[in-house]
Design a protein around this motif. Structure first.
Motif, PDB file in Angstrom:
ATOM      1  N   LYS A 122      42.842  57.881 -17.468  1.00 22.56           N
ATOM      2  CA  LYS A 122      42.343  56.724 -16.734  1.00 22.56           C
ATOM      3  C   LYS A 122      43.252  56.379 -15.559  1.00 22.56           C
ATOM      4  O   LYS A 122      42.786  55.908 -14.526  1.00 22.56           O
ATOM      5  N   THR A 169      35.135  56.441 -23.374  1.00 24.61           N
ATOM      6  CA  THR A 169      36.275  56.697 -22.488  1.00 24.61           C
ATOM      7  C   THR A 169      35.871  57.555 -21.302  1.00 24.61           C
ATOM      8  O   THR A 169      36.350  57.351 -20.177  1.00 24.61           O
ATOM      9  N   LEU A 172      34.370  55.343 -18.701  1.00 29.46           N
ATOM     10  CA  LEU A 172      35.396  54.555 -18.017  1.00 29.46           C
ATOM     11  C   LEU A 172      36.178  55.407 -17.023  1.00 29.46           C
ATOM     12  O   LEU A 172      36.529  54.947 -15.924  1.00 29.46           O
ATOM     13  N   ASP A 268      39.027  47.121 -30.900  1.00 30.15           N
ATOM     14  CA  ASP A 268      38.026  46.799 -29.885  1.00 30.15           C
ATOM     15  C   ASP A 268      37.460  45.389 -30.009  1.00 30.15           C
ATOM     16  O   ASP A 268      36.971  44.821 -29.036  1.00 30.15           O
ATOM     17  N   TYR A 323      37.355  47.505 -17.700  1.00 29.72           N
ATOM     18  CA  TYR A 323      37.748  47.545 -19.108  1.00 29.72           C
ATOM     19  C   TYR A 323      37.447  46.204 -19.782  1.00 29.72           C
ATOM     20  O   TYR A 323      36.948  46.165 -20.920  1.00 29.72           O
ATOM     21  N   ASN A 327      34.493  45.617 -22.591  1.00 27.15           N
ATOM     22  CA  ASN A 327      34.900  45.154 -23.917  1.00 27.15           C
ATOM     23  C   ASN A 327      34.190  43.857 -24.296  1.00 27.15           C
ATOM     24  O   ASN A 327      33.644  43.732 -25.398  1.00 27.15           O
ATOM     25  N   SER A 340      35.902  50.544 -26.233  1.00 22.30           N
ATOM     26  CA  SER A 340      36.730  50.206 -25.085  1.00 22.30           C
ATOM     27  C   SER A 340      37.708  49.103 -25.465  1.00 22.30           C
ATOM     28  O   SER A 340      37.296  47.966 -25.733  1.00 22.30           O
ATOM     29  N   SER A 351      46.563  53.325 -25.201  1.00 18.79           N
ATOM     30  CA  SER A 351      45.971  52.387 -24.249  1.00 18.79           C
ATOM     31  C   SER A 351      47.050  51.510 -23.613  1.00 18.79           C
ATOM     32  O   SER A 351      47.056  51.298 -22.398  1.00 18.79           O
TER      33      SER A 351
END
Length: 374
Positions: A122, A169, A172, A268, A323, A327, A340, A351
């Motif tokens: 990411k 993921t 994202l 999450d 993000y 979420n 997420s 993360s």
């Protein structure tokens, strides 16, 4: 001129400390402290496994963020491609030798902790594309060669991440890459064409989804179709958030969480527990804190003389925003469950590591905001 550039590159340690963005730094500290208390709540008001691990990771990764910040922004520019390819190699390694859990193969054991390379991607993809668009002339941005290169940079890691499988993921990562394309000057018509193509191909794409991924989509459309199975988590999440009311039930008093009605409350669905205990007012306060962080990152990008630093900061600010939106939409039932995490708040070493590295590079951009990169 050359003497000025040379002096501009030589920043003392005192100047680096002075040039830090303290509003961003304090906001990250507040969010980190808050996350420890919320993790303490997930452990039932005791210092157990999740609280200890979360605190230890913060104690390690926060100094790492400062360490990353003290590197010259030119260093991160120079090594962006290398970092991207290293993470690609880690994804390849995970594909063959990674740890398996719940049908997924996403992790590698580093003995000290378990690393999920897709989380590092990411950041790596933003760095890589920011460097690519740093030097490319605006008239060449929309050339066939340029579009082919940037799409390859985005698609290659997505293929490995989807194969793990980790659809959330991969989405994202794709969004993080696409925002850099837009910021880099790619024409809007290409995004429109791509979106239309995606809609047309959607039935074909859905046919390739795994059974549990299709089940998540069906559950999103109608959670009550299986209230004690696939729809249980999202139904309980909505109940917990709604029961928090305006002021919340109070710290350590969330009934949905403490009676174990809410699964995955430490990862999450951490916002669900937070919202139940602190209510609407606390949730708004958390969002304001995130908004301050995003605003400061954008401001650092705006004052940076380096195009690389600007693109990275704008891209990372958008990524953090996405993000958070994904979420919150997930726990509120506005999007399917895609796995997420909420930045810093959610439990998860990979993360948090990626997030802190991202903040470190942003702070590096602030320290060296007057520096040009050739």
């Amino acid at each position: 001129m050359f003497q000025h550039d040379r002096l501009n590159n030589e920043i003392t340690l005192f100047q680096k400390i002075k040039n830090l963005d303290y509003i961003l730094l304090i906001s990250v500290i507040l969010l980190s402290v808050l996350s420890v208390f919320v993790m303490y709540s997930t452990d039932g008001g005791e210092i157990l496994f999740h609280t200890k691990n979360h605190f230890v990771k913060l104690a390690v990764f926060f100094p790492l963020m400062i360490f990353v910040a003290f590197f010259n922004i030119k260093f991160w520019h120079n090594f962006s491609y290398i970092i991207y390819f290293i993470v690609i190699l880690l994804l390849i390694y995970v594909s063959f030798f990674g740890l398996k859990s719940s049908g997924s193969q996403r992790w590698m054991d580093l003995y000290l902790f378990v690393l999920q390379p897709s989380e590092l991607m990411k950041i790596a993809i933003i760095m890589c594309l920011a460097k690519y668009f740093h030097r490319i002339k605006i008239e060449n941005v929309n050339s066939f060669t340029s579009i082919t290169i940037v799409l390859s940079i985005i698609i290659i890691p997505i293929i490995f991440v989807i194969a793990q499988p980790d659809l959330g993921t991969s989405i994202l990562i794709a969004l993080s890459g696409l925002i850099i394309l837009w910021l880099g000057g790619m024409k809007i018509k290409y995004f429109i064409y791509s979106f239309i193509t995606f809609l047309i191909s959607l039935p074909f794409i859905i046919s390739f989804l795994k059974p549990y991924q299709k089940l998540r989509i069906l559950t999103f459309l109608d959670p009550d179709r299986d209230p004690l199975g696939a729809g249980y988590q999202i139904i309980q999440s909505k109940i917990a958030i709604g029961s928090g009311g305006l002021n919340g039930k109070g710290f350590l008093k969330g009934t949905q969480s403490y009676l174990d009605f809410l699964p995955e409350k430490h990862t999450d669905f951490i916002f669900t527990l937070f919202s139940e205990e602190f209510g609407f007012i606390g949730s708004v306060g958390l969002l304001i804190l995130y908004s301050i962080i995003i605003f400061r990152i954008i401001r650092i990008g705006a004052i940076s003389r380096s195009n690389f630093a600007r693109l990275f900061c704008f891209g990372y600010a958008f990524a953090i925003f996405i993000y958070i939106v994904v979420n919150l939409s997930m726990v509120l039932g506005l999007l399917p469950i895609v796995g997420s995490p909420l930045p810093i708040m959610s439990y998860g070493g990979s993360s948090m590591l990626a997030t802190m590295i991202g903040f470190g590079i942003v702070l590096s951009a602030k320290i060296n905001h007057k520096q040009m990169i050739a």
